[in-house]
Design a protein around this motif. Structure first.
Motif, short mmCIF file in Angstrom:
data_model
loop_
_atom_site.label_atom_id
_atom_site.label_comp_id
_atom_site.label_asym_id
_atom_site.label_seq_id
_atom_site.Cartn_x
_atom_site.Cartn_y
_atom_site.Cartn_z
N TYR A 44 -1.85 -6.44 13.44
CA TYR A 44 -2.00 -6.96 12.08
C TYR A 44 -3.26 -7.79 11.94
CZ TYR A 44 2.66 -5.41 10.77
OH TYR A 44 3.76 -4.64 10.49
N GLY A 47 -6.21 -5.41 11.74
CA GLY A 47 -6.21 -4.80 10.41
C GLY A 47 -6.70 -5.77 9.34
N PHE A 48 -6.26 -7.02 9.43
CA PHE A 48 -6.69 -8.03 8.45
C PHE A 48 -8.19 -8.28 8.55
CE2 PHE A 48 -7.57 -12.52 7.51
CZ PHE A 48 -7.29 -12.51 6.15
N SER A 51 -10.12 -5.43 7.17
CA SER A 51 -10.02 -5.41 5.71
C SER A 51 -10.96 -6.43 5.08
CB SER A 51 -8.59 -5.69 5.27
OG SER A 51 -7.75 -4.67 5.71
N GLN A 84 -11.54 1.61 4.16
CA GLN A 84 -10.51 0.59 4.03
C GLN A 84 -9.13 1.19 3.77
OE1 GLN A 84 -10.19 -2.74 0.92
NE2 GLN A 84 -11.25 -3.64 2.67
N HIS A 88 -5.88 0.45 6.15
CA HIS A 88 -4.58 0.00 5.64
C HIS A 88 -3.46 0.95 6.05
CE1 HIS A 88 -5.59 -3.28 2.63
NE2 HIS A 88 -6.72 -2.97 3.23
N TYR A 91 -3.08 0.42 10.13
CA TYR A 91 -2.67 -0.88 10.64
C TYR A 91 -1.49 -1.49 9.89
CZ TYR A 91 -6.61 -1.05 13.79
OH TYR A 91 -7.48 -0.78 14.81
N PHE A 92 -1.33 -1.20 8.61
CA PHE A 92 -0.26 -1.84 7.84
C PHE A 92 0.88 -0.88 7.51
CE2 PHE A 92 -4.09 -4.37 6.61
CZ PHE A 92 -3.78 -5.46 7.39
#
Length: 144
Positions: A44, A47-48, A51, A84, A88, A91-92
């Motif tokens: 996470y 991923g953050f 992003s 992006q 997302h 990773y999310f």
């Protein structure tokens, strides 16, 4: 043989797995074991950070007017947006080729194909409508 021993023998299926009266496995409520990725703090965080990076770069490109033309800037921003979206989803949303037996990826590919066809068709129709429209009244004065 007692009734409970008979029940136990009947509760075993052909593969030797125990089931209760309701057909559920005796091992964890009947859920199948999957090797799906359920996310970690590290995942996470990556991923953050990706992003944030993929948002900050296009913002900087627009605010600092780095590229000479607005068309080039729009193309670069579109490329960053696509990357992006992939970040997302990986990773999310934890989408990969193995999740749900590959059906998630197949549904995603189908969705992308439909969206591309819809957008391309809409742009094509709008372009041809614009080219073939009647001239505006102020343009008609110059016509022979």
């Amino acid at each position: 043989m007692t009734q409970s021993a008979q029940h136990h023998d009947n509760a075993l299926d052909r593969s030797g797995h125990a089931h209760d009266d309701h057909g559920h496995d005796g091992h964890g409520h009947g859920h199948e074991e999957h090797d799906d990725y359920h996310g970690t703090v590290k995942g996470y965080t990556i991923g953050f950070l990706l992003s944030v990076f993929l948002t900050a770069i296009p913002f900087w490109l627009v605010m600092a007017k780095v590229l000479p033309s607005s068309g080039a800037t729009a193309a670069v921003i579109l490329a960053f947006a696509v990357v992006q979206i992939v970040v997302h989803m990986v990773y999310f949303l934890h989408m990969n080729t193995k999740s749900e037996g590959g059906w998630n990826m197949l549904a995603l590919i189908f969705t992308i194909v439909i969206v591309v066809i819809t957008l391309a068709g809409s742009l094509w129709v709008m372009h041809h409508l614009n080219v073939n429209m009647m001239p505006m009244p102020h343009e008609m004065r110059n016509m022979p």
